[in-house]
Design a protein around this motif. Structure first.
Motif, PDB file in Angstrom:
ATOM      1  N   GLY A 252       0.815  -1.208   0.000  1.00 16.64           N
ATOM      2  CA  GLY A 252       0.000   0.000   0.000  1.00 16.64           C
ATOM      3  C   GLY A 252       0.846   1.254   0.000  1.00 16.64           C
ATOM      4  O   GLY A 252       0.517   2.245  -0.670  1.00 16.64           O
ATOM      5  N   ALA A 253       1.964   1.229   0.738  1.00 16.55           N
ATOM      6  CA  ALA A 253       2.869   2.375   0.749  1.00 16.55           C
ATOM      7  C   ALA A 253       3.474   2.612  -0.634  1.00 16.55           C
ATOM      8  O   ALA A 253       3.676   3.752  -1.054  1.00 16.55           O
ATOM      9  N   ARG A 254       3.731   1.526  -1.335  1.00 17.80           N
ATOM     10  CA  ARG A 254       4.311   1.657  -2.681  1.00 17.80           C
ATOM     11  C   ARG A 254       3.334   2.310  -3.650  1.00 17.80           C
ATOM     12  O   ARG A 254       3.716   3.171  -4.452  1.00 17.80           O
ATOM     13  N   VAL A 255       2.066   1.921  -3.594  1.00  9.96           N
ATOM     14  CA  VAL A 255       1.084   2.439  -4.563  1.00  9.96           C
ATOM     15  C   VAL A 255       0.359   3.675  -4.041  1.00  9.96           C
ATOM     16  O   VAL A 255      -0.433   4.283  -4.765  1.00  9.96           O
ATOM     17  N   GLY A 256       0.588   4.031  -2.785  1.00  7.47           N
ATOM     18  CA  GLY A 256       0.026   5.261  -2.247  1.00  7.47           C
ATOM     19  C   GLY A 256      -1.428   5.196  -1.831  1.00  7.47           C
ATOM     20  O   GLY A 256      -2.126   6.215  -1.857  1.00  7.47           O
ATOM     21  N   ARG A 261      -9.034  -4.859   0.818  1.00  2.00           N
ATOM     22  CA  ARG A 261      -9.631  -6.096   0.308  1.00  2.00           C
ATOM     23  C   ARG A 261      -8.653  -6.812  -0.621  1.00  2.00           C
ATOM     24  O   ARG A 261      -7.739  -6.201  -1.178  1.00  2.00           O
ATOM     25  N   GLU A 262      -8.893  -8.107  -0.797  1.00  3.40           N
ATOM     26  CA  GLU A 262      -8.007  -8.909  -1.649  1.00  3.40           C
ATOM     27  C   GLU A 262      -7.960  -8.370  -3.071  1.00  3.40           C
ATOM     28  O   GLU A 262      -6.902  -8.361  -3.705  1.00  3.40           O
ATOM     29  N   ALA A 263      -9.098  -7.932  -3.590  1.00  3.12           N
ATOM     30  CA  ALA A 263      -9.131  -7.403  -4.959  1.00  3.12           C
ATOM     31  C   ALA A 263      -8.239  -6.169  -5.082  1.00  3.12           C
ATOM     32  O   ALA A 263      -7.584  -5.962  -6.112  1.00  3.12           O
ATOM     33  N   GLU A 264      -8.193  -5.357  -4.023  1.00  2.69           N
ATOM     34  CA  GLU A 264      -7.341  -4.166  -4.042  1.00  2.69           C
ATOM     35  C   GLU A 264      -5.864  -4.553  -3.974  1.00  2.69           C
ATOM     36  O   GLU A 264      -5.023  -3.935  -4.645  1.00  2.69           O
ATOM     37  N   ILE A 265      -5.557  -5.583  -3.191  1.00  2.00           N
ATOM     38  CA  ILE A 265      -4.176  -6.069  -3.128  1.00  2.00           C
ATOM     39  C   ILE A 265      -3.743  -6.614  -4.482  1.00  2.00           C
ATOM     40  O   ILE A 265      -2.647  -6.327  -4.977  1.00  2.00           O
ATOM     41  N   GLU A 266      -4.616  -7.390  -5.115  1.00  3.00           N
ATOM     42  CA  GLU A 266      -4.295  -7.958  -6.422  1.00  3.00           C
ATOM     43  C   GLU A 266      -4.049  -6.863  -7.451  1.00  3.00           C
ATOM     44  O   GLU A 266      -3.085  -6.936  -8.231  1.00  3.00           O
ATOM     45  N   ALA A 267      -4.893  -5.835  -7.472  1.00  3.01           N
ATOM     46  CA  ALA A 267      -4.705  -4.733  -8.426  1.00  3.01           C
ATOM     47  C   ALA A 267      -3.385  -4.026  -8.178  1.00  3.01           C
ATOM     48  O   ALA A 267      -2.667  -3.654  -9.125  1.00  3.01           O
ATOM     49  N   ALA A 268      -3.017  -3.842  -6.900  1.00  5.06           N
ATOM     50  CA  ALA A 268      -1.756  -3.181  -6.574  1.00  5.06           C
ATOM     51  C   ALA A 268      -0.564  -4.044  -6.974  1.00  5.06           C
ATOM     52  O   ALA A 268       0.468  -3.530  -7.429  1.00  5.06           O
ATOM     53  N   MET A 269      -0.700  -5.357  -6.835  1.00  6.26           N
ATOM     54  CA  MET A 269       0.375  -6.251  -7.258  1.00  6.26           C
ATOM     55  C   MET A 269       0.626  -6.117  -8.754  1.00  6.26           C
ATOM     56  O   MET A 269       1.774  -6.063  -9.210  1.00  6.26           O
TER      57      MET A 269
END
Length: 374
Positions: A252-256, A261-269
């Motif tokens: 989250g720190a990397r993408v700001g 949620r898992e979907a948000e983690i996947e999108a950031a990955m």
């Protein structure tokens, strides 16, 4: 000290570490860099030196893993009852050796892997003890920087009565002096490594130099995050990096943005993957891990664990992942699934063992610890 004595001491230092830089020689001998250069030129004229060290290609399984980053003295304070802030709390205290790169190196060494530790220490008893302990495990410490005017790094963690970390304080200003020139001076050791593992205790410019070095040399690089604030030390251009291991907060720190949620983690990955790194692994504590696979993101559950102390569990995970990725391709195929998925299963297994131990590195590790995890 006579000139001949200085030259003899310099020759002994070079003999013990053919990759040592002129700057490191100057620091250890108390000479100027120009004086060291003059002595080296004299040794070459006398045919006592035949030139700089070179590294020949070796079998992959015989090449070391180069762990680059922090090696600290760890202090753990564990409350004997519920914590009350802004007052004194009864606690027990232990000291041990730590630092992300050092912890990974020790895990790998105990798993039977050849390891080189490229770190920095100060001119104190802690630094000497750190290197002596690493060497007792068979870890090559010849590439370590030694600063005469600095103290070795320390990490102090405050744990609650259940062993969960409440806060940690790190004195790691020493590593801000490990600059991009250090990477250049260790190019031969990096080029000869089967795998380079670096933590983000290193400055941004140094991490960037490592990424560029592996991109030019074709080495495999694993980057391991250490905290949300230090995500600022991750370069924007990650082309050349093979794997980034981090937790959801660090992602989250990397993408700001916050990733709930898992979907948000996947999108950031996927977003970070587009910045050049080949794969990501996101650790999520008791919720397991998420990892990239070709065209997908895979989820693995964490095994149930009895938590004695969380310190070092993430480093154990990273070490097991690296160990697994070094294994023979045939083993990976026989196990089914991707190599990274198998590596993460092994990472979760070693992390569970570490969570159940009071030590930062699980003391029962051996070469066969992870062999049956498929």
């Amino acid at each position: 000290m006579t000139e001949q004595t200085k030259k003899q001491q310099l020759l002994e230092l070079i003999r013990s570490n053919p990759f040592i830089s002129q700057q490191d020689l100057a620091v250890q001998l108390g000479l100027s860099r120009s004086a060291v250069a003059g002595h080296i030129a004299g040794l070459i004229r006398e045919r006592k030196l035949l030139g700089r060290a070179y590294v020949l290609p070796a079998e992959r399984e015989r090449r070391p893993v180069a762990c680059v980053g922090a090696a600290n003295l760890d202090r753990k304070l564990r409350s004997t009852g519920p914590l009350t802030l802004r007052t004194s709390n009864p606690a027990s205290a232990v000291e041990s050796f730590g630092g992300v790169a050092r912890n990974i190196a020790e895990n790998l060494a105990r798993l039977g892997t050849q390891v080189a530790l490229l770190t920095a220490i100060g001119n104190d008893s802690s630094g000497a003890a750190l290197l002596a302990h690493a060497e007792s495990l068979g870890i090559d410490t010849r590439g370590a920087l030694r600063f005469e005017d600095a103290a070795s790094g320390t990490y102090t963690a405050v744990l609650d009565q259940d062993g969960d970390m409440v806060v940690a304080l790190a004195d790691m200003a020493l590593y801000d002096r490990v600059d991009a020139a250090f990477v250049a001076s260790r190019q031969a050791q990096l080029a000869s490594a089967a795998l380079v593992v670096a933590d983000l205790n290193l400055p941004l410019a140094t991490v960037d130099a490592l990424v560029q070095e592996v991109r030019r040399g074709g080495m495999e690089l694993v980057l391991v995050a250490v905290s949300e604030p230090k995500m600022a030390r991750l370069p924007r251009d990650l082309r050349g990096a093979g794997l980034l291991i981090l937790n959801a907060g660090e992602l989250g720190a990397r993408v700001g943005r916050t990733l709930a949620r898992e979907a948000e983690i996947e999108a950031a990955m996927r977003e970070v993957q587009a910045q050049g790194v080949r794969d990501l692994v996101v650790t999520r504590g008791a919720d397991g891990v998420m990892l990239t696979t070709p065209g997908d993101v895979k989820r693995l559950a964490a095994p149930d664990a009895q938590v004695v102390d969380v310190t070092g569990a993430g480093d154990a995970f990273a070490a097991a992942v690296c160990w697994s990725l070094l294994q023979a391709p045939a083993e990976r195929e026989d196990a089914g699934g991707s190599a990274l998925e198998l590596a993460c299963r092994r990472g979760l297994a070693l992390s569970k063992l570490t969570l159940g131990a009071a030590e930062t590195v699980y003391p029962g590790i051996g070469p066969q610890t992870l062999a049956d995890v498929i």
